[in-house]
Scaffold this motif. Structure first.
Motif, PDB file in Angstrom:
ATOM      1  N   GLU A 195       0.712 -23.842   5.395  1.00 42.74           N
ATOM      2  CA  GLU A 195       1.570 -22.956   6.183  1.00 42.74           C
ATOM      3  C   GLU A 195       3.005 -22.929   5.644  1.00 42.74           C
ATOM      4  OE1 GLU A 195      -0.366 -23.209  10.660  1.00 42.74           O
ATOM      5  OE2 GLU A 195       0.746 -24.935   9.891  1.00 42.74           O
ATOM      6  N   GLN A 196       3.490 -24.062   5.156  1.00 42.23           N
ATOM      7  CA  GLN A 196       4.831 -24.089   4.571  1.00 42.23           C
ATOM      8  C   GLN A 196       4.900 -23.213   3.321  1.00 42.23           C
ATOM      9  OE1 GLN A 196       6.710 -28.032   4.192  1.00 42.23           O
ATOM     10  NE2 GLN A 196       5.180 -28.821   5.613  1.00 42.23           N
ATOM     11  N   THR A 197       3.883 -23.293   2.489  1.00 44.54           N
ATOM     12  CA  THR A 197       3.841 -22.457   1.288  1.00 44.54           C
ATOM     13  C   THR A 197       3.828 -20.982   1.670  1.00 44.54           C
ATOM     14  OG1 THR A 197       2.665 -24.176   0.055  1.00 44.54           O
ATOM     15  CG2 THR A 197       2.534 -21.937  -0.813  1.00 44.54           C
ATOM     16  N   TYR A 198       3.057 -20.647   2.691  1.00 43.18           N
ATOM     17  CA  TYR A 198       2.982 -19.261   3.144  1.00 43.18           C
ATOM     18  C   TYR A 198       4.332 -18.798   3.696  1.00 43.18           C
ATOM     19  CZ  TYR A 198       1.337 -15.115   5.578  1.00 43.18           C
ATOM     20  OH  TYR A 198       1.158 -13.827   6.009  1.00 43.18           O
ATOM     21  N   LEU A 199       5.003 -19.667   4.458  1.00 46.85           N
ATOM     22  CA  LEU A 199       6.311 -19.304   5.011  1.00 46.85           C
ATOM     23  C   LEU A 199       7.293 -18.978   3.892  1.00 46.85           C
ATOM     24  CD1 LEU A 199       8.390 -19.008   7.271  1.00 46.85           C
ATOM     25  CD2 LEU A 199       8.730 -21.497   7.173  1.00 46.85           C
ATOM     26  N   ARG A 200       7.307 -19.769   2.850  1.00 48.83           N
ATOM     27  CA  ARG A 200       8.212 -19.501   1.727  1.00 48.83           C
ATOM     28  C   ARG A 200       7.893 -18.138   1.088  1.00 48.83           C
ATOM     29  NH1 ARG A 200       7.901 -25.172   1.307  1.00 48.83           N
ATOM     30  NH2 ARG A 200       9.970 -26.145   1.228  1.00 48.83           N
ATOM     31  N   ALA A 201       6.602 -17.837   0.998  1.00 48.74           N
ATOM     32  CA  ALA A 201       6.204 -16.581   0.356  1.00 48.74           C
ATOM     33  C   ALA A 201       6.659 -15.367   1.153  1.00 48.74           C
ATOM     34  CB  ALA A 201       4.685 -16.548   0.175  1.00 48.74           C
ATOM     35  N   ALA A 256      -2.803 -13.605   0.655  1.00 46.58           N
ATOM     36  CA  ALA A 256      -1.860 -12.513   0.926  1.00 46.58           C
ATOM     37  C   ALA A 256      -0.430 -12.950   0.661  1.00 46.58           C
ATOM     38  CB  ALA A 256      -2.002 -12.041   2.367  1.00 46.58           C
ATOM     39  N   GLY A 257      -0.119 -14.205   0.966  1.00 44.91           N
ATOM     40  CA  GLY A 257       1.204 -14.718   0.650  1.00 44.91           C
ATOM     41  C   GLY A 257       1.373 -15.005  -0.825  1.00 44.91           C
ATOM     42  N   ARG A 258       0.306 -15.492  -1.435  1.00 46.87           N
ATOM     43  CA  ARG A 258       0.373 -15.882  -2.850  1.00 46.87           C
ATOM     44  C   ARG A 258       0.458 -14.666  -3.767  1.00 46.87           C
ATOM     45  NH1 ARG A 258      -4.320 -19.544  -3.560  1.00 46.87           N
ATOM     46  NH2 ARG A 258      -2.928 -21.040  -2.555  1.00 46.87           N
ATOM     47  N   TYR A 259      -0.227 -13.584  -3.396  1.00 44.90           N
ATOM     48  CA  TYR A 259      -0.270 -12.392  -4.242  1.00 44.90           C
ATOM     49  C   TYR A 259       0.231 -11.175  -3.462  1.00 44.90           C
ATOM     50  CZ  TYR A 259      -3.413 -15.531  -6.744  1.00 44.90           C
ATOM     51  OH  TYR A 259      -3.958 -16.613  -7.377  1.00 44.90           O
ATOM     52  N   ALA A 260       1.428 -11.303  -2.935  1.00 42.55           N
ATOM     53  CA  ALA A 260       1.948 -10.250  -2.057  1.00 42.55           C
ATOM     54  C   ALA A 260       2.223  -8.946  -2.782  1.00 42.55           C
ATOM     55  CB  ALA A 260       3.223 -10.744  -1.375  1.00 42.55           C
ATOM     56  N   ASP A 261       2.281  -8.975  -4.108  1.00 42.25           N
ATOM     57  CA  ASP A 261       2.531  -7.748  -4.870  1.00 42.25           C
ATOM     58  C   ASP A 261       1.248  -7.049  -5.309  1.00 42.25           C
ATOM     59  OD1 ASP A 261       5.302  -7.917  -4.773  1.00 42.25           O
ATOM     60  OD2 ASP A 261       5.385  -9.245  -6.501  1.00 42.25           O
ATOM     61  N   ASP A 262       0.104  -7.528  -4.862  1.00 43.75           N
ATOM     62  CA  ASP A 262      -1.165  -6.958  -5.302  1.00 43.75           C
ATOM     63  C   ASP A 262      -1.566  -5.803  -4.386  1.00 43.75           C
ATOM     64  OD1 ASP A 262      -3.667  -6.441  -6.339  1.00 43.75           O
ATOM     65  OD2 ASP A 262      -4.630  -8.155  -5.368  1.00 43.75           O
ATOM     66  N   PRO A 263      -1.494  -4.556  -4.844  1.00 45.30           N
ATOM     67  CA  PRO A 263      -1.804  -3.418  -3.975  1.00 45.30           C
ATOM     68  C   PRO A 263      -3.269  -3.390  -3.547  1.00 45.30           C
ATOM     69  CG  PRO A 263      -1.502  -2.675  -6.236  1.00 45.30           C
ATOM     70  CD  PRO A 263      -1.083  -4.114  -6.204  1.00 45.30           C
ATOM     71  N   GLU A 264      -4.178  -3.909  -4.368  1.00 43.28           N
ATOM     72  CA  GLU A 264      -5.594  -3.907  -3.993  1.00 43.28           C
ATOM     73  C   GLU A 264      -5.858  -4.871  -2.845  1.00 43.28           C
ATOM     74  OE1 GLU A 264      -8.627  -3.737  -7.113  1.00 43.28           O
ATOM     75  OE2 GLU A 264      -7.000  -3.547  -8.559  1.00 43.28           O
ATOM     76  N   GLU A 271      -3.396 -17.219  11.368  1.00 44.97           N
ATOM     77  CA  GLU A 271      -3.861 -18.523  10.900  1.00 44.97           C
ATOM     78  C   GLU A 271      -3.848 -18.532   9.373  1.00 44.97           C
ATOM     79  OE1 GLU A 271      -4.512 -21.314  12.557  1.00 44.97           O
ATOM     80  OE2 GLU A 271      -3.826 -20.265  14.358  1.00 44.97           O
ATOM     81  N   VAL A 272      -3.392 -19.626   8.799  1.00 41.08           N
ATOM     82  CA  VAL A 272      -3.282 -19.766   7.346  1.00 41.08           C
ATOM     83  C   VAL A 272      -3.974 -21.069   6.968  1.00 41.08           C
ATOM     84  CG1 VAL A 272      -1.709 -19.887   5.385  1.00 41.08           C
ATOM     85  CG2 VAL A 272      -1.057 -18.592   7.414  1.00 41.08           C
ATOM     86  N   ARG A 273      -5.084 -20.975   6.236  1.00 42.37           N
ATOM     87  CA  ARG A 273      -5.847 -22.183   5.934  1.00 42.37           C
ATOM     88  C   ARG A 273      -6.665 -22.009   4.666  1.00 42.37           C
ATOM     89  NH1 ARG A 273      -8.035 -22.223  10.293  1.00 42.37           N
ATOM     90  NH2 ARG A 273     -10.141 -21.545   9.865  1.00 42.37           N
ATOM     91  N   GLU A 274      -6.540 -22.950   3.751  1.00 45.50           N
ATOM     92  CA  GLU A 274      -7.363 -22.945   2.547  1.00 45.50           C
ATOM     93  C   GLU A 274      -8.790 -23.347   2.905  1.00 45.50           C
ATOM     94  OE1 GLU A 274      -6.545 -22.239  -0.577  1.00 45.50           O
ATOM     95  OE2 GLU A 274      -4.420 -22.711  -0.920  1.00 45.50           O
ATOM     96  N   CYS A 275      -9.754 -22.721   2.240  1.00 49.14           N
ATOM     97  CA  CYS A 275     -11.165 -23.108   2.403  1.00 49.14           C
ATOM     98  C   CYS A 275     -11.555 -23.962   1.202  1.00 49.14           C
ATOM     99  CB  CYS A 275     -12.063 -21.875   2.512  1.00 49.14           C
ATOM    100  SG  CYS A 275     -11.674 -20.826   3.914  1.00 49.14           S
TER     101      CYS A 275
END
Length: 283
Positions: free
Chosen positions: A84-90, A189-197, A220-224
């Protein structure tokens, strides 16, 4: 949703995290009527050691120059885990260039990765791209999930879960799988926020699936990374499949998913029979 996530994403995420924390949990009085569930913005600002105005601007998407120290303080108050912290930064600093925030480069899987998949004769394995699209698989992975029978655009875990009418039969624990799928998709979505697809995929799922819209709104933000998934196969029956995920170092956009049934278990025996049946049917 073209090209980037909405400006309001950081605010929606922070509000959803504030709602989870009760005032009593952080040493604040909780009596009296409260207009919002959980913590108020003023209380988060106080506990994080920033001005209310500064925190409000952050929730409004106007704090793109916010420092790591401030984000760390807010994460501490809201009890965010590492993902969640990584996502917040993104989402808090969408204009800042940083490793990981880029468009996925390719859908190709290197030949060596395919060879690796094919050597896993006792495990069902496949490769997922950043949009949770299925890029490659081994014979047993295909036997379990039927990837080769699908059109390329349909080889997508989110589309299978939310748009395929057979998805609920395929996954007996559908609600858990659906929540997990959305939580992992939001990480990407946070990691690749510039991906239009990827943006377009979220838009399509939001338009076509009420369940997806509801789960996406939960933020909810969670790695599988690992777990257990149950699959109902039309030939092999109910399969209980522990799984592990492995990121490919040379292709960090791609993840190998390996179903690893317990040796000697009923599922292991059923997979072996399924593999034998698939081999004989292709001869």
């Amino acid at each position: 949703m073209d090209g980037d996530w909405p400006v309001g994403e950081v605010g929606d995420f922070l509000r959803s995290r504030r709602a989870r924390i009760q005032p009593e949990e952080v040493g604040l009085p909780g009596h009296g009527r409260r207009r919002v569930p959980g913590l108020r913005r003023e209380e988060v600002a106080q506990l994080a050691g920033v001005s209310v105005d500064y925190y409000v601007r952050l929730e409004q998407g106007r704090g793109t120059s916010v420092s790591d120290a401030v984000l760390d303080a807010i994460a501490r108050v809201l009890r965010l885990d590492e993902t969640e912290q990584t996502y917040l930064r993104a989402v808090a600093r969408p204009g800042r260039q940083r490793p990981g925030r880029r468009r996925p480069e390719t859908r190709r899987v290197r030949p060596g990765v395919q060879i690796l998949l094919d050597t896993m004769e006792r495990s069902a394995a496949f490769v997922l791209g950043p949009r949770m699209d299925v890029l490659a698989w081994n014979a047993l992975g295909d036997a379990v999930n039927g990837f080769s029978r699908l059109a390329p655009a349909e080889r997508s875990m989110p589309r299978q879960v939310f748009l395929d009418p057979a998805g609920r039969d395929h996954y007996p624990e559908w609600h858990a799988v659906a929540a997990q799928t959305v939580a992992h998709l939001r990480v990407n979505a946070g990691r690749y926020a510039d991906d239009p697809e990827l943006c377009a995929l979220v838009g399509e799922l939001s338009l076509k699936s009420e369940d997806f819209r509801r789960l996406w709104a939960d933020h909810e933000v969670r790695e599988c990374a690992y777990g257990v998934k149950k699959i109902r196969h039309p030939v092999a029956g109910l399969l209980t499949l522990p799984y592990e995920t492995l990121t490919i170092p040379a292709s960090p956009d791609q993840t190998i998913v390996v179903y690893t049934p317990e040796p000697g278990s009923e599922t292991a025996e059923r997979l072996a029979l399924l593999g034998s049946w698939e081999s004989s049917s292709t001869r």
